[in-house]
Design a protein around this motif. Structure first.
Motif, PDB file in Angstrom:
ATOM      1  N   ILE A   7       0.855  -1.188   0.000  1.00 26.91           N
ATOM      2  CA  ILE A   7       0.000   0.000   0.000  1.00 26.91           C
ATOM      3  C   ILE A   7       0.889   1.235   0.000  1.00 26.91           C
ATOM      4  O   ILE A   7       1.552   1.537   1.000  1.00 26.91           O
ATOM      5  CB  ILE A   7      -0.942   0.018   1.212  1.00 26.91           C
ATOM      6  CG1 ILE A   7      -1.844  -1.223   1.218  1.00 26.91           C
ATOM      7  CG2 ILE A   7      -1.796   1.289   1.211  1.00 26.91           C
ATOM      8  CD1 ILE A   7      -2.711  -1.347   2.462  1.00 26.91           C
ATOM      9  N   THR A   8       0.914   1.944  -1.112  1.00 28.98           N
ATOM     10  CA  THR A   8       1.721   3.164  -1.217  1.00 28.98           C
ATOM     11  C   THR A   8       0.874   4.416  -1.389  1.00 28.98           C
ATOM     12  O   THR A   8       1.337   5.521  -1.117  1.00 28.98           O
ATOM     13  CB  THR A   8       2.695   3.067  -2.404  1.00 28.98           C
ATOM     14  OG1 THR A   8       1.949   2.986  -3.637  1.00 28.98           O
ATOM     15  CG2 THR A   8       3.589   1.840  -2.279  1.00 28.98           C
ATOM     16  N   ARG A   9      -0.380   4.232  -1.849  1.00 28.01           N
ATOM     17  CA  ARG A   9      -1.288   5.364  -2.046  1.00 28.01           C
ATOM     18  C   ARG A   9      -2.694   4.951  -1.591  1.00 28.01           C
ATOM     19  O   ARG A   9      -3.172   3.861  -1.944  1.00 28.01           O
ATOM     20  CB  ARG A   9      -1.322   5.806  -3.514  1.00 28.01           C
ATOM     21  CG  ARG A   9      -0.015   6.400  -4.014  1.00 28.01           C
ATOM     22  CD  ARG A   9      -0.100   6.781  -5.490  1.00 28.01           C
ATOM     23  NE  ARG A   9      -0.395   5.629  -6.328  1.00 28.01           N
ATOM     24  CZ  ARG A   9       0.515   4.762  -6.783  1.00 28.01           C
ATOM     25  NH1 ARG A   9       1.786   4.937  -6.481  1.00 28.01           N
ATOM     26  NH2 ARG A   9       0.152   3.737  -7.534  1.00 28.01           N
ATOM     27  N   VAL A  10      -3.330   5.834  -0.856  1.00 31.73           N
ATOM     28  CA  VAL A  10      -4.675   5.596  -0.337  1.00 31.73           C
ATOM     29  C   VAL A  10      -5.556   6.778  -0.721  1.00 31.73           C
ATOM     30  O   VAL A  10      -5.157   7.939  -0.583  1.00 31.73           O
ATOM     31  CB  VAL A  10      -4.661   5.430   1.199  1.00 31.73           C
ATOM     32  CG1 VAL A  10      -6.086   5.329   1.741  1.00 31.73           C
ATOM     33  CG2 VAL A  10      -3.849   4.211   1.608  1.00 31.73           C
ATOM     34  N   LEU A  11      -6.751   6.480  -1.202  1.00 35.70           N
ATOM     35  CA  LEU A  11      -7.750   7.499  -1.491  1.00 35.70           C
ATOM     36  C   LEU A  11      -8.921   7.310  -0.535  1.00 35.70           C
ATOM     37  O   LEU A  11      -9.499   6.222  -0.467  1.00 35.70           O
ATOM     38  CB  LEU A  11      -8.232   7.390  -2.939  1.00 35.70           C
ATOM     39  CG  LEU A  11      -9.371   8.320  -3.353  1.00 35.70           C
ATOM     40  CD1 LEU A  11      -8.944   9.782  -3.265  1.00 35.70           C
ATOM     41  CD2 LEU A  11      -9.862   7.979  -4.756  1.00 35.70           C
ATOM     42  N   VAL A  12      -9.264   8.366   0.201  1.00 31.73           N
ATOM     43  CA  VAL A  12     -10.393   8.337   1.121  1.00 31.73           C
ATOM     44  C   VAL A  12     -11.508   9.176   0.512  1.00 31.73           C
ATOM     45  O   VAL A  12     -11.338  10.381   0.304  1.00 31.73           O
ATOM     46  CB  VAL A  12     -10.001   8.893   2.506  1.00 31.73           C
ATOM     47  CG1 VAL A  12     -11.178   8.778   3.481  1.00 31.73           C
ATOM     48  CG2 VAL A  12      -8.778   8.163   3.061  1.00 31.73           C
TER      49      VAL A  12
END
Length: 238
Positions: A7-12
């Motif tokens: 997991i390197t990028r997370v969109l909330v």
């Protein structure tokens, strides 16, 4: 589940300012501390929030955007995006799906965090109609829209290639199956929540209530006394 190392990028994706902080700010702080890039996408500006009419809709929206920026700073998030849909009237439309799919293709996250699209009869607060609409539209944007090059082909004209989100975490639902121990960052979650003065500043015993709820979830997760947890339903979307 998706390994943390992948997991390197997370969109909330949330309906209103403060939704991310109630549902996931502790987990977001832990992600940010590990160097994960976190983006907040807010469908509305929260212009119908608040408990009096001291401000008109535009004034409330401006205030809540500022509160969300302050809250995001508490947990290490600086990339905030607002779609500007009217607060209180969100539906899972094609237009909304397209906007979320566009952001997914821009951010290219492995993980998306959003609202549960079903009503929670055990705890009604997360089941605001806007929440459920945004959760449903986000899941549709994840699958099939963002990954399908034939969906919204004008996004390709913008240079936005198809992208497959590998996992979604749903907030606020009745069937949590993943718990995150947020004890080390509890103070930052509480600070983020208290940044939303227009929403919680008048609530007597607010911090104690939040602590109690997070402690209850920690017990459900099997954590020792004195710990605090956030809970999600994990959906494999790869």
């Amino acid at each position: 589940m998706l390994p943390e190392s992948e997991i390197t990028r997370v969109l909330v994706v949330t309906a209103h300012p403060d939704d991310a902080d109630f549902g996931a700010a502790g987990s977001v702080a832990l992600f940010a501390d590990r160097g994960v890039e976190v983006t907040y996408l807010l469908v509305t500006d929260g212009d119908a929030g608040g408990n009096d009419r001291a401000l008109d809709h535009s004034g409330m929206a401006e205030l809540r955007r500022a509160e969300q920026a302050a809250a995001a700073k508490c947990v290490g998030v600086s990339d905030l995006r607002f779609l500007g849909f009217p607060d209180g009237t969100v539906v899972p439309s094609l237009d909304l799906r397209k906007e979320i799919a566009r952001t997914i293709r821009q951010v290219r996250p492995e993980l998306v965090i959003t609202h549960h699209p079903e009503r929670n009869y055990q705890f009604i607060a997360p089941s605001h109609p806007d929440h459920r609409a945004v959760g449903g539209a986000t899941l549709d944007a994840v699958y099939p829209d963002a990954r399908n090059p034939y969906a919204f082909p004008d996004l390709l004209d913008e240079g936005l290639e198809a992208w497959t989100v590998r996992e979604v975490w749903l907030m606020g639902g009745p069937t949590r199956n993943h718990w995150v121990d947020i004890t080390p960052v509890l103070d930052r979650k509480l600070a983020a929540l208290q940044s939303h003065t227009s929403q919680v500043g008048h609530v007597e015993g607010f911090v104690e209530t939040v602590r109690g709820r997070l402690a209850t979830w920690a017990r459900q997760a099997g954590l020792p006394d004195g710990h605090y947890a956030e809970g999600f339903q994990v959906v494999d979307t790869a």
